[in-house]
Design an enzyme around this catalytic site. Structure first.
Site, mmCIF file in Angstrom:
data_model
loop_
_atom_site.group_PDB
_atom_site.id
_atom_site.type_symbol
_atom_site.label_atom_id
_atom_site.label_comp_id
_atom_site.label_asym_id
_atom_site.label_seq_id
_atom_site.Cartn_x
_atom_site.Cartn_y
_atom_site.Cartn_z
ATOM 1 N N LYS A 93 -1.734 2.669 -1.933
ATOM 2 C CA LYS A 93 -1.816 1.205 -1.983
ATOM 3 C C LYS A 93 -3.268 0.794 -2.054
ATOM 4 O O LYS A 93 -4.152 1.493 -1.544
ATOM 5 C CB LYS A 93 -1.196 0.596 -0.726
ATOM 6 C CG LYS A 93 -0.717 -0.817 -0.911
ATOM 7 C CD LYS A 93 0.602 -0.830 -1.678
ATOM 8 C CE LYS A 93 1.253 -2.180 -1.718
ATOM 9 N NZ LYS A 93 2.652 -2.079 -2.117
ATOM 10 N N ASN A 114 7.513 -13.248 -7.021
ATOM 11 C CA ASN A 114 8.231 -12.280 -7.850
ATOM 12 C C ASN A 114 9.525 -11.836 -7.172
ATOM 13 O O ASN A 114 10.615 -11.944 -7.739
ATOM 14 C CB ASN A 114 7.316 -11.077 -8.153
ATOM 15 C CG ASN A 114 8.040 -10.007 -8.932
ATOM 16 O OD1 ASN A 114 8.872 -9.286 -8.373
ATOM 17 N ND2 ASN A 114 7.786 -9.896 -10.216
ATOM 18 N N SER A 162 9.120 1.121 -12.016
ATOM 19 C CA SER A 162 7.751 1.574 -12.333
ATOM 20 C C SER A 162 7.797 3.049 -12.751
ATOM 21 O O SER A 162 7.109 3.468 -13.686
ATOM 22 C CB SER A 162 6.836 1.423 -11.115
ATOM 23 O OG SER A 162 6.227 0.163 -11.104
HETATM 24 P P1 NAD Z 1 4.144 -13.009 -4.841
HETATM 25 O O1 NAD Z 1 2.692 -13.215 -4.652
HETATM 26 O O2 NAD Z 1 4.721 -13.041 -6.205
HETATM 27 O O3 NAD Z 1 4.980 -14.078 -3.962
HETATM 28 C C1 NAD Z 1 4.773 -14.268 -2.601
HETATM 29 C C2 NAD Z 1 5.606 -15.468 -2.179
HETATM 30 O O4 NAD Z 1 5.477 -15.624 -0.772
HETATM 31 C C3 NAD Z 1 5.155 -16.784 -2.794
HETATM 32 O O5 NAD Z 1 6.289 -17.554 -3.157
HETATM 33 C C4 NAD Z 1 4.403 -17.456 -1.674
HETATM 34 O O6 NAD Z 1 4.392 -18.856 -1.766
HETATM 35 C C5 NAD Z 1 5.246 -16.997 -0.496
HETATM 36 N N1 NAD Z 1 4.577 -17.193 0.775
HETATM 37 C C6 NAD Z 1 3.288 -16.941 1.094
HETATM 38 N N2 NAD Z 1 3.040 -17.352 2.343
HETATM 39 C C7 NAD Z 1 4.205 -17.846 2.815
HETATM 40 C C8 NAD Z 1 4.579 -18.430 4.045
HETATM 41 N N3 NAD Z 1 3.707 -18.578 5.046
HETATM 42 N N4 NAD Z 1 5.864 -18.856 4.196
HETATM 43 C C9 NAD Z 1 6.751 -18.717 3.185
HETATM 44 N N5 NAD Z 1 6.448 -18.180 2.008
HETATM 45 C C10 NAD Z 1 5.182 -17.756 1.829
HETATM 46 O O7 NAD Z 1 4.453 -11.637 -4.116
HETATM 47 P P2 NAD Z 1 5.698 -10.674 -4.355
HETATM 48 O O8 NAD Z 1 5.318 -9.671 -5.388
HETATM 49 O O9 NAD Z 1 6.943 -11.462 -4.508
HETATM 50 O O10 NAD Z 1 5.710 -9.871 -2.966
HETATM 51 C C11 NAD Z 1 6.346 -10.390 -1.815
HETATM 52 C C12 NAD Z 1 6.549 -9.248 -0.835
HETATM 53 O O11 NAD Z 1 7.339 -8.223 -1.449
HETATM 54 C C13 NAD Z 1 5.268 -8.546 -0.370
HETATM 55 O O12 NAD Z 1 5.473 -8.092 0.955
HETATM 56 C C14 NAD Z 1 5.175 -7.367 -1.318
HETATM 57 O O13 NAD Z 1 4.403 -6.303 -0.765
HETATM 58 C C15 NAD Z 1 6.636 -6.996 -1.417
HETATM 59 N N6 NAD Z 1 6.994 -6.198 -2.588
HETATM 60 C C16 NAD Z 1 6.736 -6.634 -3.856
HETATM 61 C C17 NAD Z 1 7.126 -5.854 -4.931
HETATM 62 C C18 NAD Z 1 6.951 -6.315 -6.351
HETATM 63 O O14 NAD Z 1 7.417 -5.610 -7.259
HETATM 64 N N7 NAD Z 1 6.346 -7.464 -6.597
HETATM 65 C C19 NAD Z 1 7.736 -4.604 -4.715
HETATM 66 C C20 NAD Z 1 7.991 -4.195 -3.405
HETATM 67 C C21 NAD Z 1 7.614 -5.006 -2.349
#
Ligand code: NAD
Length: 424
Positions: free
Chosen positions: A114, A229, A358
Site C-alpha cells: 500500500k 467509488n 485488478s
Molecule cells: P472515494 O474517495 O472514491 O470515496 C470515499 C467516500 O467517502 C466519498 O463519498 C466521501 O465523501 C466519503 N466520506 C469521506 N469522509 C466521510 C465522512 N466523514 N462521512 C461519510 N462519508 C465520508 O474512496 P473509495 O475508493 O470509495 O474507498 C472507500 C473505502 O473503500 C476506503 O476505505 C478504501 O480503502 C476502500 N477500498 C476501496 C477500493 C477501491 O477499489 N476503490 C477497494 C477496496 C477497498
C-alpha cells in the site's frame, strides 16, 4: 502462541494494533506456527520519500509519499495508492498487511502492499495533482514493478492518477509495460468491470451472507456510508437488484428515506454536483453518525476506517455489516458486535472484488488479450462466492466470527508460502 522474540512492533493506539490483534487471535485459534506469525507482524519493506513540487502560484511545496510492502510470499505485492492528509507510516503499514490477507482470501497470486501521498486532493488543481503523482512515481521507481509491486487506485486517486504513474514509469524504464499498474483507463489497458468491481464484490458478499441468514434481499433495508467509488457502485448495484437502500451519505451530507432512496436519482445528482450529495432532496437529512445506528437490516460502511467503535457498536441495529471500506471496525468494537450476534463480513473478504479484477487486468495485460465485461463479471462473481464459502466454512469449523474465519483462510495459505520459501 508464545510472546514475540524480537522487539515487538509498537502498536499502542495505532491502526497496526488492529492488524496485530486480529492476527494474534486467528493465529491462536488455528495454531499458526510462531515463526510465521512473527514474519507477518513486520512489513518487508517500508519506503518514505520527500519530493518538491511547483504549485500553480509558482511557489514550491514539499510532499511526503510512502509505500509499504507487507509480504511477497504468494507473489508480487499488490495494493492501492491513497491521497489524504492523514497518510502516514502506520496507516500504509496497516493497509499493506490487510492487502496481504485480502489477496490470500481471494486466492490471488499476490502479496500485499500500500502507498500514499500526504495531501488533500480536493484542494489541489489537476496540474498540481499530475506533478505530485509523477514525482511520487519517479521517486518510487525502484519499488514498483510489474512482477515486484503493483499499485492501483485507493481513496483520493482514480484511473487518472494510474495513467500518470504508468506513463512516468514507462518513461523512466524506456518500455511500455501496461501491467505496472491496475485500475487504469480502459484505453491504456484497463479492464472492463474494474471501476465497479469493489462495489460488485460488496454486493456479492451481501447476497451470500443474506442467503446464509435466510433473509430475502428484496425484503431487507440497507444503509451505505460513503458515496465514492465503493459506496456509489454498491448502492447502485443493490438498487438495480431491487434492494431497498434507506440511508446514504458522504462527507458533505447524509440522507434517510424509509421508503427507499432512488439511487439512480442520487447518482445523477452527485454527478452534476461535483460528486457530492449535499443538497440532494430524495431523503431527510440526518447526522452522519446516525446512519451507522439507523434501523436497517444491513449496514455497509464504505467510506472511512475506524467508524464502528466501542462507543457506537452497542447502538448498531443492523443484523449484518458488510465492510466495503478498509478497517471500518476497530478491534475493540469486534467483541461488542459478536455479543450482539451481528454478522460481520470483514473487509478482507467483502471488498476483495477490486483487487480480484485488478488481478484480471494484470493477467490481460500480460497476455495482451482482453475479455468482455460479461467474462470479467462472471469470473469475479465466481471468485468472490468461492472466497465467501471458504471464509464461512473456516468460521464454522473454528467456531469463530467471519473476521477470524477470513484471517484463518488467509493465514492457512500464507503459512505455506512462508514455510516453502523459508528463512535465511
Ligand atoms: P472515494 O474517495 O472514491 O470515496 C470515499 C467516500 O467517502 C466519498 O463519498 C466521501 O465523501 C466519503 N466520506 C469521506 N469522509 C466521510 C465522512 N466523514 N462521512 C461519510 N462519508 C465520508 O474512496 P473509495 O475508493 O470509495 O474507498 C472507500 C473505502 O473503500 C476506503 O476505505 C478504501 O480503502 C476502500 N477500498 C476501496 C477500493 C477501491 O477499489 N476503490 C477497494 C477496496 C477497498
Amino acid at each position: 502462541m508464545s510472546a514475540p522474540t524480537a522487539a515487538p512492533v509498537a502498536h499502542t493506539e495505532s491502526m497496526f494494533h488492529a492488524v496485530l490483534a486480529r492476527l494474534d487471535a486467528a493465529a491462536k485459534a488455528m495454531n499458526l506456527s510462531d515463526d510465521v506469525a512473527q514474519v507477518l507482524r513486520y512489513p518487508q519493506k517500508l519506503v518514505k520519500v520527500c519530493f518538491p513540487v511547483t504549485m500553480d502560484n509558482g511557489s514550491m511545496q514539499m510532499f511526503e509519499g510512502y509505500r509499504c510492502v507487507h509480504s511477497t510470499h504468494l507473489g508480487p505485492s499488490k495494493g492501492g495508492i491513497r491521497y489524504a492528509m492523514d497518510v502516514n507510516e502506520d496507516e500504509v503499514k496497516t493497509l499493506a498487511a490487510w492487502m496481504s490477507f485480502k489477496c490470500a482470501v481471494a486466492n490471488l497470486p499476490y502479496g500485499g502492499g500500500k502507498g500514499g501521498v500526504k495531501c488533500d486532493p480536493r484542494k489541489l488543481s489537476v496540474g498540481e495533482l499530475e506533478r505530485i503523482t509523477r514525482a511520487y512515481a519517479k521517486a518510487m521507481r525502484d519499488v514498483f514493478g510489474v512482477n515486484k509491486d503493483v499499485p492501483a487506485p485507493d481513496m483520493g486517486t482514480s484511473g487518472r492518477e494510474m495513467a500518470w504513474i504508468l506513463d512516468e514509469l514507462n518513461k523512466v524504464h524506456g518500455e511500455d509495460v501496461p501491467g505496472l499498474v491496475t485500475g487504469k483507463p480502459i484505453v491504456l489497458g484497463g479492464s472492463l468491470g474494474r471501476d465497479a468491481a469493489t462495489g460488485r464484490g460488496v454486493m456479492v458478499s451481501t447476497f451470500a451472507a443474506l442467503k446464509k441468514m435466510g433473509l430475502d434481499p428484496k425484503k431487507v433495508s440497507v444503509a451505505v456510508q460513503g458515496f465514492g467509488n465503493v459506496g456509489s457502485h454498491t448502492a447502485r448495484l443493490l438498487h438495480e437488484h431491487g434492494v431497498k437502500i434507506c440511508a446514504i451519505g458522504d462527507h458533505t451530507a447524509t440522507f434517510w428515506n424509509e421508503k427507499g432512496i432512488d439511487i439512480t436519482a442520487a447518482l445523477a445528482y452527485a454527478k452534476k454536483n461535483g460528486g457530492v450529495l449535499k443538497g440532494f432532496t430524495g431523503g431527510t437529512e440526518i447526522k452522519s453518525g446516525e446512519l451507522l445506528t439507523a434501523k436497517v437490516d444491513v449496514l455497509i460502511p464504505a467510506a472511512l476506517q475506524n467508524v464502528i467503535t466501542e462507543d457506537n457498536a452497542g447502538n448498531i441495529q443492523a443484523k449484518l455489516i458488510v465492510e466495503g471500506a478498509n478497517g471500518p471496525t476497530t478491534a475493540e468494537a469486534d467483541p461488542i458486535l459478536q455479543d450482539k450476534k451481528i454478522i460481520v463480513v470483514p473487509d478482507i473478504l467483502a471488498n476483495g472484488g477490486g483487487v480480484t479484477v485488478s488481478y484480471f487486468e494484470w493477467v490481460q495485460n500480460k497476455m495482451g488479450y482482453y475479455w468482455t465485461e460479461k467474462e470479467v463479471n462472471e469470473k469475479h462473481d465466481l471468485s468472490m462466492e468461492t472466497a465467501f464459502e471458504h471464509v464461512w466454512n473456516n468460521a464454522q469449523e473454528f467456531k469463530t466470527t467471519m473476521r477470524l474465519g477470513a484471517y484463518i483462510t488467509a493465514l492457512k495459505k500464507i503459512e505455506q508460502g512462508v514455510k516453502m520459501k523459508g528463512f535465511y
